[in-house]
Write a protein that holds these residues in place. Structure first.
Motif, PDB file in Angstrom:
ATOM      1  N   ILE B 259       0.899  -1.156   0.000  1.00  0.00           N
ATOM      2  CA  ILE B 259       0.000   0.000   0.000  1.00  0.00           C
ATOM      3  C   ILE B 259       0.932   1.198   0.000  1.00  0.00           C
ATOM      4  O   ILE B 259       1.613   1.475   0.996  1.00  0.00           O
ATOM      5  CB  ILE B 259      -0.874   0.060   1.276  1.00  0.00           C
ATOM      6  CG1 ILE B 259      -1.514  -1.288   1.596  1.00  0.00           C
ATOM      7  CG2 ILE B 259      -1.901   1.184   1.175  1.00  0.00           C
ATOM      8  CD1 ILE B 259      -2.725  -1.639   0.795  1.00  0.00           C
ATOM      9  N   VAL B 277      -8.032  -3.525   2.612  1.00  0.00           N
ATOM     10  CA  VAL B 277      -7.451  -4.427   1.614  1.00  0.00           C
ATOM     11  C   VAL B 277      -7.268  -5.822   2.211  1.00  0.00           C
ATOM     12  O   VAL B 277      -7.573  -6.835   1.553  1.00  0.00           O
ATOM     13  CB  VAL B 277      -6.098  -3.872   1.106  1.00  0.00           C
ATOM     14  CG1 VAL B 277      -5.317  -4.935   0.343  1.00  0.00           C
ATOM     15  CG2 VAL B 277      -6.335  -2.653   0.212  1.00  0.00           C
ATOM     16  N   LEU B 307      -2.201   0.400  -4.836  1.00  0.00           N
ATOM     17  CA  LEU B 307      -2.154  -0.968  -4.332  1.00  0.00           C
ATOM     18  C   LEU B 307      -1.337  -1.777  -5.324  1.00  0.00           C
ATOM     19  O   LEU B 307      -1.556  -1.673  -6.536  1.00  0.00           O
ATOM     20  CB  LEU B 307      -3.581  -1.529  -4.247  1.00  0.00           C
ATOM     21  CG  LEU B 307      -3.731  -3.039  -3.976  1.00  0.00           C
ATOM     22  CD1 LEU B 307      -3.179  -3.407  -2.611  1.00  0.00           C
ATOM     23  CD2 LEU B 307      -5.202  -3.454  -4.081  1.00  0.00           C
TER      24      LEU B 307
END
Ligand SMILES: Nc1ncnc2c1ncn2[C@@H]1O[C@H](COP(=O)(O)OP(=O)(O)O)[C@@H](O)[C@H]1O
Ligand SMILES: Nc1ncnc2c1ncn2[C@@H]1O[C@H](COP(=O)(O)OP(=O)(O)O)[C@@H](O)[C@H]1O
Ligand SMILES: [Mg+2]
Ligand SMILES: [Mg+2]
Ligand SMILES: [Mg+2]
Ligand SMILES: [Mg+2]
Lengths: 205, 331, 331, 205
Positions: B259, B277, B307
């Protein structure tokens, strides 16, 4: 006309002036569909070229093109650096060691430059890059008895045409359909390149 | 434009000075260039790994120079690919006789400039190979275009190729391992706020208070789509879905996750994203072996995140976990 | 307000989940609390070091939990001191029988809440000592007020006290070493952009395009003075002068330096600041043994930076260089 | 009047309503000279207190104060949590196990609370904190024959007076002279605390 190294230097100095004058405009175009540095990159390159002109004089157009190629390659960076730089390098080869160039010989040199751009960038006509100015312009004018006004107008029109294109190469391609509606920055600087050439021809020819 | 800076024209040079001044035991500049290399470069007999690109992506790329990652990094002007001569200087400075791998992010400018540098080096007898990272699934993958951009997934290439080189692998092997990473890493980003290139002085685009850009790159450009601002959950889902669509992840697979903040995103928000996530990945039965959260591949002061998902195999897993001692990434 | 978040009320909880999800080998949450501790807590026979405060300062404080730094960190609501019961939970979770040191930043709320927690722990037979960090020279140091704030210099206290505890020092010794750091560390900050507390929904103050705040704390508050935007050189000089005025640094002294970003400051700008700061320090004949550049004590998405200077002695030098294995600070 | 636990609960519910109503205002005040969370903190605390009231009934004022103290200490956080919490805790001790409190006994409990705030916060009158409401107000009204209208007005005036003070304690102190010109947020919430008390007394007394 007959182009000496000094005539060519005069042209490229005018090109530099135009780049400086349109620096923000080129950057704005690149902010719309790229990363917002094209005016900055080109300005850095032509500023360095002007320094070179202040320090050195050149005996032949070929020698001049080669020195300018090195400056462009080493100073512009980004995509435009290697493209303009490679073009100049091939223009140098084409010009060889001749002391002057005829219009035809200069246009031939530009054609060699065009091929270098095509090879380096692997872009074709219609993909919204500077190729869209270089290729059709140098197809239309083969150097015998050039009408420089028409040459200049054509460069401008080719640039304008990139506006409606959907980019397939360069950063603008990442935007997909959102790239439509904006002029390609590299085509805009290329138009200045050819228009200052035409202006010099008219002025001195 | 509000930035902590002095002269716009000196910003890259001053940054590199400040970086080397902060880490004098780890880094050194190659005089007269914008190249930063490991203090002990060139490492004899080891494949050199070199990367770089425009500035404005800090800590990329200088922050990843050190044992187990990059041997050298070249900094161009802000968001502008460095020139071939600079890349060539980096290659020369890190070549320890085993050749040099160039890790290039897939931008026309970067590819052309690095390639020209590689040609210069080959002409001087240095073996040079290259890999081109194109992890950004926001961009269509088409043979008719220059293809996908390289974004944050590049850090995985640096890490794993760097560890392989440190492990004594040959240039061909390091290149092959790097290619394996590239094939198996996909990323997608989004942004909440644009950024301002110092020399341009104004932001690259404008966003309303209730808008965001999806599919943003790392050069302050607009994304592929503008949408209404959404909660982190929905954003994470959009990014994941697009990556998944491409990678076709299967339940039970081992992956690594990053991330990445784009420069002005508080770590709090990145951790909230990771929370979201992690939920999604769990639902898909994916085994996350490693999670990296932070600002690694930035876009000046852009707010937003990307991401990245890397599919692991034994080699990638081993080299991802291997020691790395750089100023921005330590393992 | 543009943030990567879901529910405002859950932002701290989701952040902590995201943090622990990213680092499951290193961290664990104490169930039902906002406390994060080392995975191996409590460490038998070792003094526990605990810190914390409001959230919004990430990576402070959870990012500094790990071997050689903090044993536990408590996260309050955004910019709000955690409550005594939460601090008490942290104390219990890290007490390995050798007592616990609380590292408190000097804010009325933090001091009161941590003190109350200490009283609770003492009542249960756990030895607790505390130190209060007050490094911010922007604020007048007066016995008539609650004194100076604790800001980024706190990281040096975490690092050095944590290393001393890891080295087996007793609670009294660790406290004394921490006090030594506090007496010898001074900081000052400035900001270019305010930040927005999620639950408040609008920025704490407004700044024009040509203005900045000098003497800013880490809670999104205005600074002690508003001035015109200045180049990095002048900003660094203002920060340094104020610190120097207080510390009276002498040529030849050994110091450690931190250039800390407030949350939305690109690393590029922090390195430019360090370039400028390094120049100033050199002019004063100071020997910089360690430079730390990055975002360590932030204020949500505030843009700006602080400068901290720590005067070193042998103990501080040794413990600053000692191993630390946390998610945000590794040595 | 005679204050049962239910009367006190009624008062504190009104206090909660007022906090919710003025939440943004309190936060705004804290943004000016603090860290912008006072309304948020207080609202979190009284919301939790209301939950407590929904779940439990209290036999004595003392029992109620103690339970509320725990909620304030555990939920408000920041500076105001321990201050309001400690005040409530000492009010519980002062109220003891009595089933009802006279006005005088309630005011005595508040005085004990005031002392707790002074001890925890180590602030004195004039330093621009909630002490500037609590101390002078409870000095003026000793509990015998309270004029609740005057009590309420005084609380409001004391709050207003903090505007011109130069803060010496709490976060506002960091602003130095820039703290002048803004009302202290904790004094504003304290005024609501005392005004809802007076309203309850008028309504039920
Ligand atoms: N593959 C390509 N072939 C030809 N020209 C290209 C190609 N890619 C980009 N260009 C030209 O380069 C211009 C952008 O240059 P510049 O902004 O200086 O570099 P960068 O894209 O690296 O930031 C584009 O507007 C386009 O005209
Ligand atoms: N030392 C102190 N003594 C008494 N009251 C204080 C003190 N410090 C702060 N306060 C009060 O607390 C209020 C701020 O509360 P709050 O905003 O909830 O906490 P924080 O300041 O921790 O953010 C101030 O307005 C002031 O009235
Ligand atoms: Mg560009
Ligand atoms: Mg560029
Ligand atoms: Mg607070
Ligand atoms: Mg507050």
């Amino acid at each position: 006309m007959t182009w000496t190294a000094e005539d060519i230097q005069h042209w490229l100095k005018q090109f530099a002036d135009q780049i400086h004058e349109h620096k923000d405009e080129l950057t704005d175009l690149d902010q719309k569909i790229g990363d917002g540095d094209h005016g900055i990159n080109m300005a850095r390159g032509v500023k360095e070229m002007n320094k070179l002109f202040d320090e050195k004089t050149f005996a032949t157009p070929g020698e001049l093109f080669k020195a300018v190629a090195m400056v462009y390659i080493g100073k512009i960076g980004g995509a435009s650096g290697p493209l303009y730089g490679s073009a100049m390098m091939k223009m140098a080869s084409s010009a060889g060691t001749q002391e002057t160039l005829s219009d035809k010989e200069l246009i031939d040199a530009l054609k060699a430059g065009k091929t270098a751009i095509e090879q380096r960038g692997k872009a074709s006509v219609g993909e919204k890059t500077m190729v869209d100015v270089w290729v059709p312009l140098l197809q239309k004018f083969d150097g015998s008895d050039v009408d420089w006004n028409a040459f200049s107008d054509e460069a401008d029109e080719l640039k304008a045409k990139t506006k409606e294109m959907h980019a397939k190469k360069g950063r603008a391609a990442y935007l997909g359909a959102r790239s439509v509606g904006h002029i390609d920055p590299g085509s805009a600087s290329s138009a200045l390149f050819f228009q200052t050439l035409a202006a010099t021809a008219r002025e001195r020819g | 434009m509000k930035k902590l800076m002095n002269d716009v024209d000196q910003i890259v040079d001053e940054m590199l000075n400040g970086m080397v001044a902060a880490h004098p035991q780890a880094l050194k500049r190659v005089d007269g260039t914008t190249v930063v290399v490991r203090k002990d470069a060139p490492v004899n007999g080891k494949v050199g790994v070199v990367s770089g690109g425009g500035s404005g992506h800090e800590p990329a790329h200088g922050g990843f120079v050190g044992k187990g990652m990059l041997d050298g990094a070249i900094a161009g002007e802000v968001f502008t690919s460095p020139t071939p001569d600079q890349v060539f200087e980096a290659i020369k400075a890190v070549d320890g006789g085993a050749g040099v791998l160039l890790v290039i992010k897939n931008y026309t400018g970067d590819v052309m400039n690095f390639e020209m540098a590689g040609e210069m080096a080959e002409a001087e007898g240095i073996s040079v190979k290259q890999v081109v990272v194109n992890d950004d699934v926001a961009v269509e993958d088409s043979s008719f275009t220059s293809g996908r951009r390289g974004i944050a997934g590049t850090i995985f290439v640096h890490k794993i190729a760097g560890a392989a080189a440190e492990d004594g692998k040959s240039l061909d092997e390091v290149q092959q391992i790097a290619e394996g990473v590239i094939k198996n890493v996909k990323s997608m980003g989004m942004s909440l706020h644009p950024c301002t290139v110092p020399a341009a002085g104004k932001p690259g685009f404008e966003l309303d208070d209730n808008e965001m850009e999806i599919g943003t790159g790392i050069h302050g450009e607009p994304g592929t789509e503008r949408t209404a601002l959404k909660p982190a959950k929905e954003i994470a889902q959009i990014l994941f879905d697009k990556i998944h669509e491409d990678m076709k992840l299967e339940s039970g697979e081992e992956i690594a996750v990053m991330i990445n903040g784009l420069g002005a995103t508080p770590l709090m928000e990145l951790y909230v994203m990771n929370h979201t996530v992690a939920d999604i990945l769990k639902q898909h039965g994916l085994h996350v072996t490693e999670t990296i959260v932070g600002e690694y591949m930035t876009s000046l002061e852009m707010a937003g995140a990307s991401l990245s998902i890397l599919r692991l195999d034994e080699t990638r897993k081993k080299y991802l976990a291997a020691e790395a001692d750089t100023t921005a990434f330590k393992r």
